[in-house]
Structures are given as structure tokens and as C-alpha cells.
Design a protein around this motif. Structure first.
Motif, PDB file in Angstrom:
ATOM      1  N   HIS A 220       2.280 -12.053  -8.384  1.00  0.00           N
ATOM      2  CA  HIS A 220       3.376 -11.624  -9.264  1.00  0.00           C
ATOM      3  C   HIS A 220       3.374 -10.105  -9.379  1.00  0.00           C
ATOM      4  N   GLY A 221       2.225  -9.546  -9.701  1.00  0.00           N
ATOM      5  CA  GLY A 221       2.130  -8.121  -9.972  1.00  0.00           C
ATOM      6  C   GLY A 221       2.310  -7.285  -8.712  1.00  0.00           C
ATOM      7  N   THR A 222       2.847  -6.101  -8.893  1.00  0.00           N
ATOM      8  CA  THR A 222       3.181  -5.249  -7.751  1.00  0.00           C
ATOM      9  C   THR A 222       1.932  -4.800  -6.987  1.00  0.00           C
ATOM     10  N   THR A 223       0.829  -4.537  -7.701  1.00  0.00           N
ATOM     11  CA  THR A 223      -0.398  -4.133  -7.003  1.00  0.00           C
ATOM     12  C   THR A 223      -0.917  -5.273  -6.118  1.00  0.00           C
ATOM     13  N   ALA A 224      -0.881  -6.472  -6.645  1.00  0.00           N
ATOM     14  CA  ALA A 224      -1.336  -7.622  -5.847  1.00  0.00           C
ATOM     15  C   ALA A 224      -0.422  -7.830  -4.645  1.00  0.00           C
ATOM     16  N   ILE A 225       0.883  -7.647  -4.846  1.00  0.00           N
ATOM     17  CA  ILE A 225       1.816  -7.776  -3.717  1.00  0.00           C
ATOM     18  C   ILE A 225       1.490  -6.721  -2.664  1.00  0.00           C
ATOM     19  N   ARG A 226       1.292  -5.486  -3.138  1.00  0.00           N
ATOM     20  CA  ARG A 226       1.015  -4.383  -2.202  1.00  0.00           C
ATOM     21  C   ARG A 226      -0.271  -4.649  -1.411  1.00  0.00           C
ATOM     22  N   ASP A 227      -1.326  -5.082  -2.088  1.00  0.00           N
ATOM     23  CA  ASP A 227      -2.582  -5.368  -1.386  1.00  0.00           C
ATOM     24  C   ASP A 227      -2.386  -6.486  -0.355  1.00  0.00           C
ATOM     25  N   ALA A 228      -1.685  -7.532  -0.752  1.00  0.00           N
ATOM     26  CA  ALA A 228      -1.473  -8.665   0.162  1.00  0.00           C
ATOM     27  C   ALA A 228      -0.699  -8.219   1.405  1.00  0.00           C
ATOM     28  N   VAL A 229       0.307  -7.398   1.203  1.00  0.00           N
ATOM     29  CA  VAL A 229       1.106  -6.907   2.336  1.00  0.00           C
ATOM     30  C   VAL A 229       0.252  -6.004   3.220  1.00  0.00           C
ATOM     31  N   THR A 230      -0.486  -5.102   2.585  1.00  0.00           N
ATOM     32  CA  THR A 230      -1.305  -4.139   3.329  1.00  0.00           C
ATOM     33  C   THR A 230      -2.327  -4.837   4.216  1.00  0.00           C
ATOM     34  N   PHE A 231      -2.928  -5.920   3.712  1.00  0.00           N
ATOM     35  CA  PHE A 231      -4.002  -6.567   4.463  1.00  0.00           C
ATOM     36  C   PHE A 231      -3.522  -7.748   5.298  1.00  0.00           C
ATOM     37  N   GLY A 232      -2.211  -7.919   5.399  1.00  0.00           N
ATOM     38  CA  GLY A 232      -1.669  -8.856   6.380  1.00  0.00           C
ATOM     39  C   GLY A 232      -1.558 -10.293   5.924  1.00  0.00           C
ATOM     40  N   ALA A 233      -1.402 -10.540   4.619  1.00  0.00           N
ATOM     41  CA  ALA A 233      -1.146 -11.913   4.162  1.00  0.00           C
ATOM     42  C   ALA A 233       0.067 -12.469   4.898  1.00  0.00           C
ATOM     43  N   ASP A 234       0.051 -13.774   5.144  1.00  0.00           N
ATOM     44  CA  ASP A 234       1.179 -14.386   5.856  1.00  0.00           C
ATOM     45  C   ASP A 234       2.357 -14.625   4.936  1.00  0.00           C
ATOM     46  N   SER A 235       2.073 -14.977   3.685  1.00  0.00           N
ATOM     47  CA  SER A 235       3.175 -15.125   2.732  1.00  0.00           C
ATOM     48  C   SER A 235       2.770 -14.601   1.368  1.00  0.00           C
ATOM     49  N   ILE A 236       3.781 -14.082   0.682  1.00  0.00           N
ATOM     50  CA  ILE A 236       3.625 -13.700  -0.716  1.00  0.00           C
ATOM     51  C   ILE A 236       4.342 -14.782  -1.520  1.00  0.00           C
ATOM     52  N   GLU A 237       3.572 -15.504  -2.321  1.00  0.00           N
ATOM     53  CA  GLU A 237       4.156 -16.558  -3.151  1.00  0.00           C
ATOM     54  C   GLU A 237       4.620 -15.957  -4.476  1.00  0.00           C
ATOM     55  N   GLY A 251      10.779  -0.771  -4.415  1.00  0.00           N
ATOM     56  CA  GLY A 251      10.619   0.540  -3.788  1.00  0.00           C
ATOM     57  C   GLY A 251      10.252   0.467  -2.311  1.00  0.00           C
ATOM     58  N   ASP A 252       9.211   1.228  -1.936  1.00  0.00           N
ATOM     59  CA  ASP A 252       8.826   1.313  -0.517  1.00  0.00           C
ATOM     60  C   ASP A 252       8.236   0.005   0.005  1.00  0.00           C
ATOM     61  N   LEU A 253       7.911  -0.917  -0.901  1.00  0.00           N
ATOM     62  CA  LEU A 253       7.355  -2.188  -0.434  1.00  0.00           C
ATOM     63  C   LEU A 253       8.384  -2.999   0.347  1.00  0.00           C
ATOM     64  N   ILE A 254       9.661  -2.754   0.077  1.00  0.00           N
ATOM     65  CA  ILE A 254      10.695  -3.486   0.819  1.00  0.00           C
ATOM     66  C   ILE A 254      10.528  -3.226   2.317  1.00  0.00           C
ATOM     67  N   GLU A 255      10.443  -1.947   2.661  1.00  0.00           N
ATOM     68  CA  GLU A 255      10.345  -1.613   4.085  1.00  0.00           C
ATOM     69  C   GLU A 255       9.058  -2.176   4.693  1.00  0.00           C
ATOM     70  N   GLN A 256       7.971  -2.086   3.939  1.00  0.00           N
ATOM     71  CA  GLN A 256       6.691  -2.605   4.463  1.00  0.00           C
ATOM     72  C   GLN A 256       6.738  -4.114   4.683  1.00  0.00           C
ATOM     73  N   ILE A 257       7.336  -4.821   3.735  1.00  0.00           N
ATOM     74  CA  ILE A 257       7.409  -6.282   3.857  1.00  0.00           C
ATOM     75  C   ILE A 257       8.277  -6.663   5.054  1.00  0.00           C
ATOM     76  N   VAL A 258       9.361  -5.906   5.263  1.00  0.00           N
ATOM     77  CA  VAL A 258      10.243  -6.201   6.390  1.00  0.00           C
ATOM     78  C   VAL A 258       9.542  -5.895   7.712  1.00  0.00           C
ATOM     79  N   THR A 259       8.936  -4.714   7.825  1.00  0.00           N
ATOM     80  CA  THR A 259       8.353  -4.341   9.132  1.00  0.00           C
ATOM     81  C   THR A 259       7.130  -5.191   9.452  1.00  0.00           C
ATOM     82  N   ARG A 260       6.361  -5.561   8.443  1.00  0.00           N
ATOM     83  CA  ARG A 260       5.162  -6.373   8.713  1.00  0.00           C
ATOM     84  C   ARG A 260       5.485  -7.855   8.826  1.00  0.00           C
ATOM     85  N   GLN A 261       6.742  -8.216   8.589  1.00  0.00           N
ATOM     86  CA  GLN A 261       7.203  -9.604   8.727  1.00  0.00           C
ATOM     87  C   GLN A 261       6.392 -10.572   7.866  1.00  0.00           C
TER      88      GLN A 261
END
Ligand SMILES: [Zn+2]
Length: 394
Positions: A220-237, A251-261
Motif C-alpha cells: 500500500h505504502g509508497t516506500t514499499a511500492i518503490r522497494d518492490a519495483v526497484t528489486f524486481g517484484a513481479d506484481s504489486i498487489e 510521481g516518477d514511480l509511474i515511469e519505473q513501473i511501466v519500463t520495468r513491466q
């Protein structure tokens, strides 16, 4: 002399077909099933002579629903956590079996259980009378953390995380579930707070990936989302960008989530007439959460919708069919909403080529809907028949 006669095939004929992907429907479809698989999808043609045809002249055929986030161990009562605490393992198993059967009768032919107790969901796999089940076992969580009562609590350090992931791999789970942040059903664990250090989360994701297993991170929290995206989680629930006082701008997490698929798994769907959430803190944030999710969707993120069925009384285990109308209500075209509960989650669950599409070679999981669910949001609630791996359930 022994005569071996080829068993007659079953085919279903209807007015139109949504294949799980294309907004263009197929007219006068005939879906031919060979045992548990789809042998052919034809249009307007006469069936081959060795085929028995079941006719639904006014109906639409579509793939069975794939609900990529459910909890069969939670009983969709007013207090599923308390109810679960009263049950021993055999009782949990019986309740989970009943929940899975409810899902199937409601058109959910595949479920991914993202948090059980005692690994019971693993024993529900390969049961002909149930949906196809994928299972994570108990979610990995912090000490006294979100859903700790399911049995997956560990210390916040990389070696404890690796041991927990390894245990699940040894038991044969389909996916690893990590509670990256707090959540609403566990008091004392606010959704905005991360449960694990970045190093701990990273260790879990890396070990799972080394074994070819995907990782779903509840965040839920943005820090947890950011960490999950950064370390390559397959899905963010959930991906709700929950902050202490409201909802963060992605913010910038949109682009990261899109590029990292990374797959964004939006939590959607309640039974008709019920409030969307029993939690006032969630209700207050819903407009912000919807806006954040839509910004991800419009930016081209991999996106699915799943129910979190079982976690409260508004989310029975067959709730997934109410997801597409809810998505249409926030502006998505209905065919797209249907894709997000069929082929998109099948792909996100690693079931490409097997689930989520009406196409040759796929499992014969199909729904017969009275009317046209691509133009009428109420139609999907009128299920005339459910086929799961070629067996007619209703
Ligand atoms: Zn959940």
C-alpha cells in the motif's frame, strides 16, 4: 478384436464470442472441446460429425475468469480473521474447499491464493471439481505484522527472508507472497508503513527469481511500492500509494513501473449493492487510489484487476464477475475490463497459453453469458453455464 472408439467431442455454440483479448467479437462461434482442452474455435461453420453440440442461441461465450488475488482461508464473513482463528487445519481445509467451489460456480475457473494458513491451498490443486488453484502458502510477513496470524512471520533480516522463501519453494508453491507494507485487517500495522528493510525484501525477491518463482508483493505504502519495483517484484498487489493522511502522487514511480513491466494488481469488486469497503479510512482514500491506478493504467503499465475475495463480507469468493462493471464505472471500455479479468491475469500468473483465452490448446474453461457482456455491464451476472477444463459445472 478390440474396437476402440474415439469418444465424441463436446462443442458449445452461441451468438458471439469474446476471446479474452480482442474487442472484436466472433459471430456464431463454435468452441470444440477435446477432454479438458479447446480443440478448435470456429465461426459459422457446421460442426464435424463426431461432435455433440450444446446450443446457446442468444448467449456470449467468454473465457472463465482468472482471479489473481484471493484468500480461500478467509470466509467472507463480517470477521474472517476471528472465524479463521476458531478453525483447526481440517476445518480450514473444508472451508477453503467450499470457498473454491463457490468461486467456480460463479465463473471463476482459476484462482491464485495469495495467503493461506498451513499451506492448505496447495492441497486444493488438481481437483477436478474446483477451479485451477495457484497458491503461495502463508504470506511472508514481519513479527506481529500484517496477517501474521497466518503463520508466516519472520525477523526483518535477509537470512530470515531467504529461509522463508526457501521453505515455500521446497513445499512447491506457485508464487511467493510478501507483505511489503501494513494493511487494514491487522490493527497496529498501518498500510503506509513498510514491514521490511530494502535489503530484506531484495533478498527474498532475488532468491525466488533464482528458482524461477514469481513474487507478489502486497504494497500500500509508497516506500514499499518503490522497494518492490526497484528489486524486481513481479506484481504489486493493491498499489494504493497510501500515505498517513491520504494518497501519494505516484510521481516518477509511474515511469519505473511501466519500463520495468511490473504488474499492477488493482483490488476491485464487491457484491452488488454493498459498499466498496467496510473501512472508513479506505473509503476516504478511494478517489485518490482510483486516480493513482488510472494514471498507471493510462501510462501503459501492465495492469490486472483482482478481488482479494474472502477478506470481508462484501467480497464473497465468486465476486470476480462484479469487477468488469466496476471498471466500466470508472471509465474503462467493457471489453478492456473483461480482458483484465481473463487473459491479462492469466499472463501475469504465468499461465499464458493455458488460461484466459478461448483459443485452441488452451484449457476448456469457458463461461456462457446471457446477453453481451461487452456492451451490457449487467450481462456478466447472468451466467448460463460454466465449463472448467471441459466439465460442465452449471
Ligand atoms: Zn490479499
Amino acid at each position: 478384436m478390440i474396437l476402440t472408439e474415439r469418444p465424441r467431442l463436446i462443442a458449445v455454440r452461441a451468438a458471439r464470442l469474446f476471446d479474452g483479448v480482442s474487442p472484436e467479437l466472433l459471430d456464431a462461434p463454435l468452441v470444440i472441446m477435446d477432454g479438458g482442452r479447446i480443440a478448435a474455435v470456429q465461426s459459422g461453420s457446421h460442426p464435424p460429425p463426431d461432435v455433440d453440440v450444446v446450443e446457446f442461441p442468444e448467449a456470449t461465450l467468454m473465457p472463465g475468469l482468472v482471479d489473481a488475488h484471493v484468500h480461500l482461508a478467509f470466509d467472507a464473513s463480517t470477521d474472517p480473521v476471528a472465524a479463521l482463528a476458531t478453525r483447526d487445519t481440517p476445518a480450514v481445509a473444508a472451508a477453503m474447499r467450499a470457498a473454491a467451489a463457490t468461486a467456480l460456480a460463479g465463473g471463476v475457473t482459476t484462482v491464485r491464493d495469495l495467503g493461506d494458513r498451513d499451506y492448505v491451498a496447495l492441497d486444493l490443486r488438481d481437483d477436478a471439481g474446483l477451479p485451477t488453484v495457484l497458491a503461495s502458502g502463508p504470506p511472508i510477513t514481519s513479527r506481529a505484522g500484517h496477517c501474521h496470524f497466518l503463520g508466516g512471520q519472520i525477523d526483518d533480516n535477509p537470512s530470515a527472508m531467504r529461509a522463508a522463501v526457501q521453505e515455500r519453494i521446497d513445499r512447491g508453491v506457485d508464487v511467493i507472497k510478501i507483505m511489503g507494507s501494513g494493511g487494514n485487517i491487522t490493527p497496529g500495522n498501518p498500510p503506509e508503513r513498510s514491514q521490511f528493510s530494502a535489503a530484506t525484501l531484495r533478498a527474498g525477491i532475488e532468491l525466488a527469481h533464482r528458482h524461477g518463482i514469481g513474487v507478489a508483493v502486497h504494497a500500500h505504502g509508497t516506500t514499499a511500492i518503490r522497494d518492490a519495483v526497484t528489486f524486481g517484484a513481479d506484481s504489486i498487489e493493491h498499489a494504493s500509494f497510501w500515505s498517513r493522511s491520504g494518497v501519494d502522487d505516484p510521481g516518477d514511480l509511474i515511469e519505473q513501473i511501466v519500463t520495468r513491466q511490473v504488474t499492477v494488481s488493482a483490488t476491485v469488486g464487491v457484491r452488488p449493492g454493498a459498499p466498496a469497503t467496510p473501512y472508513p479510512q479506505t473509503a476516504a482514500r478511494t478517489p485518490g487510489i482510483v486516480a493513482a491506478l488510472l494514471s498507471l493504467y493510462r501510462a501503459g503499465a501492465r495492469f490486472i484487476a483482482a478481488s482479494d475475495a474472502g477478506i470481508h463480507e462484501n467480497k464473497p469468493h465468486d465476486v470476480a464477475r462484479h469487477i468488469p462493471p466496476a471498471l466500466a464505472a470508472i471509465g474503462l471500455p467493457l471489453p478492456e475490463a473483461l480482458r483484465l479479468v481473463t487473459s491479462a491475469p492469466a499472463d501475469a500468473c504465468g499461465l499464458t497459453g493455458r488460461k484466459g483465452r478461448l483459443a485452441p490448446g488452451h484449457d476448456a474453461d469457458l463461461l456462457v453469458i446471457d446477453g453481451d457482456p461487452t456492451t451490457d455491464p449487467t450481462a456478466i451476472d447472468r451466467i448460463l453455464a460454466v465449463y472448467a477444463r471441459g466439465h460442465r459445472i452449471r
